[in-house]
Enzyme design. Structure first.
Site: not given
Ligand code: CP
Ligand code: NVA
Length: 290
Positions: A98, A125, A128, A207, A247, A275
Site C-alpha cells: 500500500r 484499490h 477492494q 467513499d 469500502c 476482502r
Molecule cells: N477498505 C480498506 O481498504 O480498508 P483499510 O484501509 O482499513 O484497509
Molecule cells: N479512498 C480511501 C480508501 C480507503 C480504503 C483512501 O485512499 O484513503
C-alpha cells in the site's frame, strides 16, 4: 524464467481471469498453495481491512505474512524501491504493498521476480474492487444488465471500480463535484448531479471525501462535497432494491448518513468480509490450485 504476474490494477486480469478469481474466492477447502512461503506486506498508510484480510488469507493458504510499515523500510529514503523489492523477493513468494505513489508499485513490479500486488495506491484499490464484485455477484448471481452509481470523490476506489465494471460489462454513472472526476474515467458516464447518477442504479457506492494523504484538504473538501452525501432521499431515487456499498472506513454524516450505512440496503459488512475471500481467490489464481 517466466515473468511474474503482477496485480497493480483490476484489468491486469482479463475478463475470464477475473471471473476465475471470483470463483476461487468461493472455493471450499482451498489447498495450501503458500505452504512454507513468506508473503511481504508493506504499508505506507494505515489499514484495518486490507492488512487483516491479507494476513489471514496468507495464513489460510499455509503461508507466513510479514507486515512492515513504510517507515521501517523507507522506500527511496533508506534504499531505493528497486533494491527493497529485489531484497524482499529473496524471501517471499509475493510482495503486496500500500503506497502513496502508484509509480512506486510500477518500479517494484519492473524489477520483481515475484508477483507485486497493489494493496491501495493514489491511483487504485483493485483488491477492494474484487471484493465489491464478489459482494454484488453473491447478491445478483451475474453482472449482466446492471448499473452502478458512484457519488462523491472520483478517487482510487472509484477508478478501480470503473475498471472492474468495464471488465464485467456493467454501466457506471459517477457524480462528483467539479474538479473531482475520476481520471481516467474510462467508459463511466460523468455528471455533477448525484440524483442523475443514481437514477436506474442497482448499487450505489461512495467513499470518504478526503483519502489518506489528503488530510490537509479535509475542510475544503467538506465544502466542495456539500450536496453529495448519500442519504435516504438519494437512495430512494435509485432502484427500489438498490444495494449500498462503501469500502470503509466511513464518516457518518459526511459522505453517507447513518440510516443508509447501517440500513437495510447496506451490504458493507459482507463487503468487508469479502476482502478476505477475494484476496484468497487472487492468491489461489496467482499460485495455482493444484
Ligand atoms: N477498505 C480498506 O481498504 O480498508 P483499510 O484501509 O482499513 O484497509
Ligand atoms: N479512498 C480511501 C480508501 C480507503 C480504503 C483512501 O485512499 O484513503
Amino acid at each position: 524464467m517466466t515473468a511474474p504476474r503482477h496485480f497493480l490494477e483490476v484489468d491486469d486480469l482479463d475478463a475470464n481471469e477475473l471471473l476465475t478469481v471470483l470463483d476461487l474466492a468461493r472455493l471450499p477447502d482451498p489447498p495450501p498453495v503458500l505452504a512454507g512461503k513468506g508473503v511481504a506486506l508493506l504499508f505506507e498508510k494505515p489499514s484495518a481491512r486490507t492488512r487483516n484480510s491479507t494476513e489471514v488469507a496468507v495464513f489460510e493458504l499455509g503461508g507466513h505474512p510479514v507486515t512492515m510499515r513504510g517507515e521501517e523500510v523507507g522506500i527511496d529514503t533508506r534504499e531505493t524501491a528497486e533494491d527493497l523489492t529485489r531484497t524482499l523477493a529473496c524471501f517471499h513468494i509475493a510482495i503486496a504493498a500500500r503506497v502513496f505513489d502508484h509509480a512506486h508499485l510500477e518500479r517494484m513490479a519492473a524489477v520483481s521476480s515475484v508477483p507485486v500486488v497493489n494493496l491501495l495506491s493514489d491511483r487504485g484499490h483493485p483488491c477492494q474492487a474484487l471484493a465489491d464484485l464478489l459482494t454484488l455477484h453473491d447478491r445478483w448471481g451475474s453482472f449482466e444488465g446492471r448499473t452502478l452509481a458512484w457519488v462523491g470523490d472520483g478517487n482510487n476506489v472509484c477508478q478501480s471500480l470503473i475498471r472492474a465494471a468495464a471488465l464485467t460489462g456493467m454501466r457506471v454513472q459517477v457524480a462528483t463535484p467539479d474538479g473531482y472526476a475520476p481520471d481516467p474515467a474510462g467508459a463511466a458516464v460523468l455528471t455533477h448531479d448525484p440524483a442523475e447518477a443514481v437514477k436506474g442504479a442497482d448499487a450505489v457506492f461512495t467513499d470518504t471525501w478526503a483519502s489518506m494523504g489528503q488530510e490537509d484538504e479535509a475542510a475544503a473538501r467538506r465544502t466542495a462535497f456539500a450536496g453529495f452525501t448519500v442519504d435516504d432521499a438519494l437512495m430512494a431515487q435509485a432502484k427500489a432494491d438498490a444495494l449500498f456499498l462503501h469500502c470503509l472506513p466511513a464518516h457518518r454524516g459526511e459522505e453517507v448518513v447513518p440510516s443508509v450505512l447501517d440500513g437495510p440496503q447496506s451490504v458493507v459488512w459482507p463487503e468487508a468480509e469479502n476482502r478476505l475471500h477475494a484476496i484468497r481467490g487472487l492468491f489461489l489464481f496467482l499460485f495455482g490450485t493444484a
